[in-house]
Design a protein around this motif. Structure first.
Motif, PDB file in Angstrom:
ATOM      1  N   TYR A  10       4.640  -9.052  -7.973  1.00  0.00           N
ATOM      2  CA  TYR A  10       5.984  -9.090  -7.386  1.00  0.00           C
ATOM      3  C   TYR A  10       6.784  -7.841  -7.756  1.00  0.00           C
ATOM      4  N   ARG A  11       6.660  -7.347  -9.002  1.00  0.00           N
ATOM      5  CA  ARG A  11       7.357  -6.126  -9.390  1.00  0.00           C
ATOM      6  C   ARG A  11       6.882  -4.939  -8.559  1.00  0.00           C
ATOM      7  N   ALA A  12       5.568  -4.881  -8.318  1.00  0.00           N
ATOM      8  CA  ALA A  12       5.018  -3.774  -7.528  1.00  0.00           C
ATOM      9  C   ALA A  12       5.559  -3.796  -6.106  1.00  0.00           C
ATOM     10  N   LEU A  13       5.719  -4.981  -5.525  1.00  0.00           N
ATOM     11  CA  LEU A  13       6.257  -5.071  -4.165  1.00  0.00           C
ATOM     12  C   LEU A  13       7.753  -4.768  -4.118  1.00  0.00           C
ATOM     13  N   GLU A  21       0.338   3.463  -6.490  1.00  0.00           N
ATOM     14  CA  GLU A  21      -0.996   2.856  -6.453  1.00  0.00           C
ATOM     15  C   GLU A  21      -0.913   1.347  -6.626  1.00  0.00           C
ATOM     16  N   ARG A  22      -0.073   0.901  -7.534  1.00  0.00           N
ATOM     17  CA  ARG A  22       0.090  -0.538  -7.751  1.00  0.00           C
ATOM     18  C   ARG A  22       0.740  -1.182  -6.528  1.00  0.00           C
ATOM     19  N   PHE A  23       1.708  -0.483  -5.914  1.00  0.00           N
ATOM     20  CA  PHE A  23       2.335  -0.989  -4.702  1.00  0.00           C
ATOM     21  C   PHE A  23       1.310  -1.119  -3.583  1.00  0.00           C
ATOM     22  N   ALA A  24       0.457  -0.096  -3.422  1.00  0.00           N
ATOM     23  CA  ALA A  24      -0.553  -0.130  -2.363  1.00  0.00           C
ATOM     24  C   ALA A  24      -1.517  -1.290  -2.582  1.00  0.00           C
ATOM     25  N   ALA A  25      -1.939  -1.514  -3.816  1.00  0.00           N
ATOM     26  CA  ALA A  25      -2.845  -2.634  -4.110  1.00  0.00           C
ATOM     27  C   ALA A  25      -2.161  -3.976  -3.834  1.00  0.00           C
ATOM     28  N   ALA A  26      -0.891  -4.101  -4.213  1.00  0.00           N
ATOM     29  CA  ALA A  26      -0.159  -5.350  -3.970  1.00  0.00           C
ATOM     30  C   ALA A  26       0.041  -5.585  -2.479  1.00  0.00           C
ATOM     31  N   LEU A  27       0.304  -4.517  -1.735  1.00  0.00           N
ATOM     32  CA  LEU A  27       0.494  -4.650  -0.289  1.00  0.00           C
ATOM     33  C   LEU A  27      -0.810  -5.037   0.395  1.00  0.00           C
ATOM     34  N   LEU A  28      -1.918  -4.455  -0.046  1.00  0.00           N
ATOM     35  CA  LEU A  28      -3.222  -4.817   0.503  1.00  0.00           C
ATOM     36  C   LEU A  28      -3.535  -6.281   0.193  1.00  0.00           C
ATOM     37  N   ALA A  29      -3.219  -6.716  -1.023  1.00  0.00           N
ATOM     38  CA  ALA A  29      -3.427  -8.119  -1.380  1.00  0.00           C
ATOM     39  C   ALA A  29      -2.581  -9.026  -0.494  1.00  0.00           C
ATOM     40  N   GLN A  30      -1.356  -8.603  -0.218  1.00  0.00           N
ATOM     41  CA  GLN A  30      -0.466  -9.412   0.609  1.00  0.00           C
ATOM     42  C   GLN A  30      -0.984  -9.516   2.041  1.00  0.00           C
ATOM     43  N   VAL A  32      -4.261  -8.888   3.203  1.00  0.00           N
ATOM     44  CA  VAL A  32      -5.654  -9.279   3.420  1.00  0.00           C
ATOM     45  C   VAL A  32      -6.099 -10.398   2.474  1.00  0.00           C
ATOM     46  N   VAL A  33      -6.006 -10.146   1.191  1.00  0.00           N
ATOM     47  CA  VAL A  33      -6.573 -11.071   0.203  1.00  0.00           C
ATOM     48  C   VAL A  33      -5.844 -12.413   0.189  1.00  0.00           C
ATOM     49  N   LEU A  34      -4.526 -12.377   0.198  1.00  0.00           N
ATOM     50  CA  LEU A  34      -3.748 -13.617   0.128  1.00  0.00           C
ATOM     51  C   LEU A  34      -4.016 -14.556   1.303  1.00  0.00           C
ATOM     52  N   PRO A  35      -4.025 -14.081   2.558  1.00  0.00           N
ATOM     53  CA  PRO A  35      -4.331 -15.003   3.664  1.00  0.00           C
ATOM     54  C   PRO A  35      -5.741 -15.594   3.584  1.00  0.00           C
ATOM     55  N   VAL A  36      -6.714 -14.803   3.155  1.00  0.00           N
ATOM     56  CA  VAL A  36      -8.086 -15.312   3.028  1.00  0.00           C
ATOM     57  C   VAL A  36      -8.149 -16.365   1.926  1.00  0.00           C
ATOM     58  N   ALA A  37      -7.501 -16.094   0.787  1.00  0.00           N
ATOM     59  CA  ALA A  37      -7.503 -17.058  -0.321  1.00  0.00           C
ATOM     60  C   ALA A  37      -6.803 -18.355   0.068  1.00  0.00           C
ATOM     61  N   LEU A  38      -5.700 -18.262   0.794  1.00  0.00           N
ATOM     62  CA  LEU A  38      -4.998 -19.469   1.234  1.00  0.00           C
ATOM     63  C   LEU A  38      -5.839 -20.292   2.205  1.00  0.00           C
ATOM     64  N   THR A  39      -6.553 -19.617   3.085  1.00  0.00           N
ATOM     65  CA  THR A  39      -7.425 -20.326   4.024  1.00  0.00           C
ATOM     66  C   THR A  39      -8.509 -21.081   3.275  1.00  0.00           C
ATOM     67  N   SER A  89      -1.605   1.627   4.444  1.00  0.00           N
ATOM     68  CA  SER A  89      -0.959   0.722   3.495  1.00  0.00           C
ATOM     69  C   SER A  89      -1.677   0.723   2.152  1.00  0.00           C
ATOM     70  N   ALA A  90      -3.020   0.739   2.194  1.00  0.00           N
ATOM     71  CA  ALA A  90      -3.806   0.692   0.961  1.00  0.00           C
ATOM     72  C   ALA A  90      -3.681   1.978   0.157  1.00  0.00           C
ATOM     73  N   GLN A  91      -3.549   3.110   0.831  1.00  0.00           N
ATOM     74  CA  GLN A  91      -3.441   4.381   0.124  1.00  0.00           C
ATOM     75  C   GLN A  91      -2.105   4.518  -0.585  1.00  0.00           C
ATOM     76  N   GLY A  92      -1.046   4.054   0.027  1.00  0.00           N
ATOM     77  CA  GLY A  92       0.273   4.159  -0.580  1.00  0.00           C
ATOM     78  C   GLY A  92       0.841   5.566  -0.583  1.00  0.00           C
ATOM     79  N   ASN A  93       0.253   6.476   0.192  1.00  0.00           N
ATOM     80  CA  ASN A  93       0.767   7.848   0.248  1.00  0.00           C
ATOM     81  C   ASN A  93       2.140   7.914   0.887  1.00  0.00           C
ATOM     82  N   ILE A  94       2.364   7.084   1.896  1.00  0.00           N
ATOM     83  CA  ILE A  94       3.693   6.967   2.471  1.00  0.00           C
ATOM     84  C   ILE A  94       4.092   5.497   2.456  1.00  0.00           C
TER      85      ILE A  94
END
Length: 152
Positions: A10-13, A21-30, A32-39, A89-94
């Motif tokens: 949550y802090r990263a977001l 880098e932490r923001f990009a990982a959190a955004l990717l989790a939000q 891709v990973v989170l919807p798959v885990a919830l399913t 989104s995953a790169q977090g460059n912009i």
């Protein structure tokens, strides 16, 4: 340990500029990973609610066939934009709020788009220039361009 992980997520977001880098990982989790885990987590509840898994599998199979047909009919540019959006989104460059200058090469000509990033969507990066104009640049174009970011 789980609470610490969620707190960092949550802090990263909330503070993307502190650690890109932490923001990009959190955004990717939000995205891709989170919807798959919830399913996956909802599947046992289907049994509790009396829904037969075979009927759900049948519906998803038909949905998969329909999605496959739609994807085969869709232009490859659409898929390129979706995957490019995930990569951006995953790169977090912009990220939202960055002032950027995107150097786009079109054949032998080169063009520059300058503005502040409003959003990175599934198909477009939205920029707002100094005059207030909203520009939408396809993700695949942005990913293949030189991006100059003005650090603050």
């Amino acid at each position: 340990a789980g609470c610490v992980g969620l707190g960092a997520y949550y802090r990263a977001l909330q503070r993307p500029r502190e650690n890109r880098e932490r923001f990009a990982a959190a955004l990717l989790a939000q995205k891709v990973v989170l919807p798959v885990a919830l399913t996956i987590a909802l599947v046992p509840w289907l049994h509790v609610l009396g829904v037969e898994l075979s009927s759900v599998v049948g519906l998803t199979s038909m949905g998969g066939v329909a999605a496959g047909a739609a994807l085969s009919l869709a232009k490859s540019e659409v898929l390129e934009n979706i995957f490019a959006g995930l990569l951006l989104s995953a790169q977090g460059n912009i990220i939202h709020g960055d002032a950027v200058n995107i150097q786009i090469k079109l054949g032998s000509a080169q063009s520059a788009l300058k503005g502040r990033v409003r959003s990175i969507g599934s198909a477009y990066v939205s920029l707002r220039d100094d005059d207030g104009q909203l520009m939408q640049v396809p993700n695949r174009v942005v990913l293949g361009s030189i991006i100059l970011r003005e650090d603050e």
